[in-house]
Design an enzyme around this catalytic site. Sequence first.
Site, PDB file in Angstrom:
ATOM      1  N   THR A  39      35.626  38.111  43.483  1.00  0.00           N
ATOM      2  CA  THR A  39      35.137  37.679  44.786  1.00  0.00           C
ATOM      3  C   THR A  39      33.634  37.923  44.909  1.00  0.00           C
ATOM      4  O   THR A  39      33.090  38.824  44.257  1.00  0.00           O
ATOM      5  CB  THR A  39      35.882  38.466  45.891  1.00  0.00           C
ATOM      6  OG1 THR A  39      35.190  38.323  47.112  1.00  0.00           O
ATOM      7  CG2 THR A  39      35.963  39.951  45.578  1.00  0.00           C
ATOM      8  N   ASP A  40      32.986  37.167  45.792  1.00  0.00           N
ATOM      9  CA  ASP A  40      31.568  37.428  46.076  1.00  0.00           C
ATOM     10  C   ASP A  40      31.381  38.727  46.865  1.00  0.00           C
ATOM     11  O   ASP A  40      30.265  39.241  46.964  1.00  0.00           O
ATOM     12  CB  ASP A  40      30.922  36.243  46.820  1.00  0.00           C
ATOM     13  CG  ASP A  40      31.550  35.955  48.181  1.00  0.00           C
ATOM     14  OD1 ASP A  40      32.572  36.576  48.527  1.00  0.00           O
ATOM     15  OD2 ASP A  40      30.999  35.102  48.910  1.00  0.00           O
ATOM     16  N   GLU A  41      32.485  39.271  47.410  1.00  0.00           N
ATOM     17  CA  GLU A  41      32.356  40.477  48.237  1.00  0.00           C
ATOM     18  C   GLU A  41      31.904  41.694  47.426  1.00  0.00           C
ATOM     19  O   GLU A  41      31.431  42.671  47.998  1.00  0.00           O
ATOM     20  CB  GLU A  41      33.680  40.783  48.959  1.00  0.00           C
ATOM     21  CG  GLU A  41      34.106  39.630  49.844  1.00  0.00           C
ATOM     22  CD  GLU A  41      35.196  39.968  50.838  1.00  0.00           C
ATOM     23  OE1 GLU A  41      35.313  41.136  51.225  1.00  0.00           O
ATOM     24  OE2 GLU A  41      35.930  39.044  51.223  1.00  0.00           O
TER      25      GLU A  41
ATOM     26  N   TYR B 176      38.765  46.980  49.666  1.00  0.00           N
ATOM     27  CA  TYR B 176      39.119  45.767  48.896  1.00  0.00           C
ATOM     28  C   TYR B 176      38.018  45.415  47.912  1.00  0.00           C
ATOM     29  O   TYR B 176      38.267  45.277  46.696  1.00  0.00           O
ATOM     30  CB  TYR B 176      39.376  44.592  49.857  1.00  0.00           C
ATOM     31  CG  TYR B 176      39.353  43.240  49.158  1.00  0.00           C
ATOM     32  CD1 TYR B 176      40.319  42.897  48.215  1.00  0.00           C
ATOM     33  CD2 TYR B 176      38.341  42.301  49.427  1.00  0.00           C
ATOM     34  CE1 TYR B 176      40.292  41.671  47.554  1.00  0.00           C
ATOM     35  CE2 TYR B 176      38.306  41.075  48.771  1.00  0.00           C
ATOM     36  CZ  TYR B 176      39.284  40.765  47.834  1.00  0.00           C
ATOM     37  OH  TYR B 176      39.246  39.556  47.175  1.00  0.00           O
TER      38      TYR B 176
ATOM     39  N   LYS C 107      37.936  45.459  43.737  1.00  0.00           N
ATOM     40  CA  LYS C 107      37.652  44.271  42.908  1.00  0.00           C
ATOM     41  C   LYS C 107      36.443  44.556  42.001  1.00  0.00           C
ATOM     42  O   LYS C 107      36.428  44.155  40.835  1.00  0.00           O
ATOM     43  CB  LYS C 107      37.385  43.043  43.784  1.00  0.00           C
ATOM     44  CG  LYS C 107      38.589  42.525  44.545  1.00  0.00           C
ATOM     45  CD  LYS C 107      39.721  42.012  43.658  1.00  0.00           C
ATOM     46  CE  LYS C 107      39.384  40.736  42.933  1.00  0.00           C
ATOM     47  NZ  LYS C 107      40.557  40.196  42.198  1.00  0.00           N
TER      48      LYS C 107
HETATM   49  P1  NAD Z   1      46.975  36.252  48.020  1.00  0.00           P
HETATM   50  O1  NAD Z   1      47.053  37.567  48.721  1.00  0.00           O
HETATM   51  O2  NAD Z   1      47.278  34.998  48.772  1.00  0.00           O
HETATM   52  O3  NAD Z   1      47.974  36.249  46.750  1.00  0.00           O
HETATM   53  C1  NAD Z   1      48.074  37.349  45.879  1.00  0.00           C
HETATM   54  C2  NAD Z   1      49.286  37.109  44.978  1.00  0.00           C
HETATM   55  O4  NAD Z   1      49.346  38.190  44.039  1.00  0.00           O
HETATM   56  C3  NAD Z   1      50.615  37.070  45.718  1.00  0.00           C
HETATM   57  O5  NAD Z   1      51.420  36.016  45.237  1.00  0.00           O
HETATM   58  C4  NAD Z   1      51.246  38.421  45.382  1.00  0.00           C
HETATM   59  O6  NAD Z   1      52.674  38.388  45.379  1.00  0.00           O
HETATM   60  C5  NAD Z   1      50.696  38.671  43.984  1.00  0.00           C
HETATM   61  N1  NAD Z   1      50.657  40.096  43.634  1.00  0.00           N
HETATM   62  C6  NAD Z   1      50.160  41.122  44.384  1.00  0.00           C
HETATM   63  N2  NAD Z   1      50.331  42.284  43.737  1.00  0.00           N
HETATM   64  C7  NAD Z   1      50.906  41.990  42.537  1.00  0.00           C
HETATM   65  C8  NAD Z   1      51.305  42.760  41.420  1.00  0.00           C
HETATM   66  N3  NAD Z   1      51.160  44.100  41.429  1.00  0.00           N
HETATM   67  N4  NAD Z   1      51.849  42.130  40.364  1.00  0.00           N
HETATM   68  C9  NAD Z   1      52.014  40.786  40.355  1.00  0.00           C
HETATM   69  N5  NAD Z   1      51.675  39.993  41.402  1.00  0.00           N
HETATM   70  C10 NAD Z   1      51.114  40.593  42.474  1.00  0.00           C
HETATM   71  O7  NAD Z   1      45.534  36.204  47.362  1.00  0.00           O
HETATM   72  P2  NAD Z   1      44.526  34.976  47.193  1.00  0.00           P
HETATM   73  O8  NAD Z   1      43.774  34.798  48.436  1.00  0.00           O
HETATM   74  O9  NAD Z   1      45.261  33.834  46.606  1.00  0.00           O
HETATM   75  O10 NAD Z   1      43.521  35.603  46.111  1.00  0.00           O
HETATM   76  C11 NAD Z   1      43.828  35.511  44.717  1.00  0.00           C
HETATM   77  C12 NAD Z   1      42.718  36.157  43.919  1.00  0.00           C
HETATM   78  O11 NAD Z   1      41.475  35.512  44.200  1.00  0.00           O
HETATM   79  C13 NAD Z   1      42.506  37.634  44.230  1.00  0.00           C
HETATM   80  O12 NAD Z   1      42.213  38.290  43.015  1.00  0.00           O
HETATM   81  C14 NAD Z   1      41.298  37.645  45.149  1.00  0.00           C
HETATM   82  O13 NAD Z   1      40.577  38.851  45.032  1.00  0.00           O
HETATM   83  C15 NAD Z   1      40.519  36.474  44.628  1.00  0.00           C
HETATM   84  N6  NAD Z   1      39.646  35.790  45.615  1.00  0.00           N
HETATM   85  C16 NAD Z   1      40.171  35.370  46.811  1.00  0.00           C
HETATM   86  C17 NAD Z   1      39.349  34.699  47.714  1.00  0.00           C
HETATM   87  C18 NAD Z   1      39.883  34.173  49.033  1.00  0.00           C
HETATM   88  O14 NAD Z   1      39.094  33.676  49.850  1.00  0.00           O
HETATM   89  N7  NAD Z   1      41.180  34.229  49.284  1.00  0.00           N
HETATM   90  C19 NAD Z   1      38.001  34.475  47.404  1.00  0.00           C
HETATM   91  C20 NAD Z   1      37.506  34.928  46.165  1.00  0.00           C
HETATM   92  C21 NAD Z   1      38.350  35.570  45.277  1.00  0.00           C
END
Ligand code: NAD
Length: 356
Positions: free
Chosen positions: A133-135, A159, A163
């Site tokens: 993430t950019d965070e 969080y 990350k």
């Molecule tokens: P989300 O919370 O919607 O989904 C996370 C998924 O991971 C879920 O399906 C959950 O069941 C699974 N999970 C959690 N713990 C687990 C474990 N121990 N073992 C296996 N599966 C597990 O998240 P998202 O928004 O889809 O984000 C996905 C990734 O992208 C993350 O790594 C997040 O840091 C990164 N990200 C998200 C955003 C955003 O805006 N949502 C932006 C940049 C980066």
Amino acid sequence: MNFLITGGAGFIGSAVCRHLCSNPDYRVTNLDKLTYAGNLTSLRPIEKAHNYRFEHADVCDASAVLEVLKRHEIDIVIHLAAESHVDRSIDKPAAFIETNIVGTYRMLNSALEYWRRLSSERKSRFRFHHVSTDEVFGDLPFDNSVFTEQTPYAPSSPYSASKAASDHLVRAWHKTYRLPVVLSNCSNNYGPCQFPEKLIPLVILNALDEKPLPVYGAGRNVRDWLFVEDHACALAIVATRGVVGESYNIGGGSERSNMEVVEAICSILDDKRPRSGSRRYRDLIAFVADRPGHDRRYAIDASKIRLDLGWAPRETFAGGLAKTVDWYLQNEWWWGPIRSDHHTSERLREERMSAV
Ligand code: NAD
């Protein structure tokens, strides 16, 4: 090409699985623990596809991960599984340390053990793509500054700190053990199938329920927004064509304050689903106490991925937001059960926010 997507039942992971499965030359294995944020119904369009498989497992379970890597003869891991909600990380950081840091450490060890035993041809093809993430870059002032791939890490929340720690581990496994990794750091995503605790779906669904629309502080915090399908496309490009050891910033070039986002949703809903009488959705906006340690602004310089890998977002913010509102209006079957079946703690949190 055999892909392993961790967290593929989540918001971005499910978009990645849907995107990759549209290529008949790819085989996609989705490994997910199915936490509260995982939802297999997001995979409905591909659940019967010949090139899609689901494995119910925890990324912290190193032997289960190793077994999946071997059985599906994985070439590329795209590691998305994480705890992802900043507010939850402030209330209860433990799960973030466990999944985001320890889980990534275990994934790296399993991937390394698997990679070392591959033939030299398959070894050279293997990639571990870590999705971040950019965070991790922390807080920007309200000026023209942007995050580049060289910006020093300065995470603010549990969080983003978790990350950041996982990003450092991934780089260390490359430098120390030569594991072929790539990383990407993306801005805020929005679009279909996002769990309704995040700002955009929360505001859409609260508005439809005539509930208050919570806005932190004065709503001035600025985020860069990217449509999730553009992110899925960028991740496929970074995973298959990114240079080993490099990281790529991914962003939408769409900076908006939280207040601008909420007002834009309100005006789309005023057109598509007007309230009774002459009432406007913006009258439901309720300012709530600011999040502790709330970063003011994030902004991405995405020129590296554009110039080196030829990726650029296709969707404008206005177009993507209208599509997102339409999707939530048309897919109550997806979010209805989540909203009514919500964890008690989450319901209490929403009620607390509504009461402020
Ligand atoms: P989300 O919370 O919607 O989904 C996370 C998924 O991971 C879920 O399906 C959950 O069941 C699974 N999970 C959690 N713990 C687990 C474990 N121990 N073992 C296996 N599966 C597990 O998240 P998202 O928004 O889809 O984000 C996905 C990734 O992208 C993350 O790594 C997040 O840091 C990164 N990200 C998200 C955003 C955003 O805006 N949502 C932006 C940049 C980066």
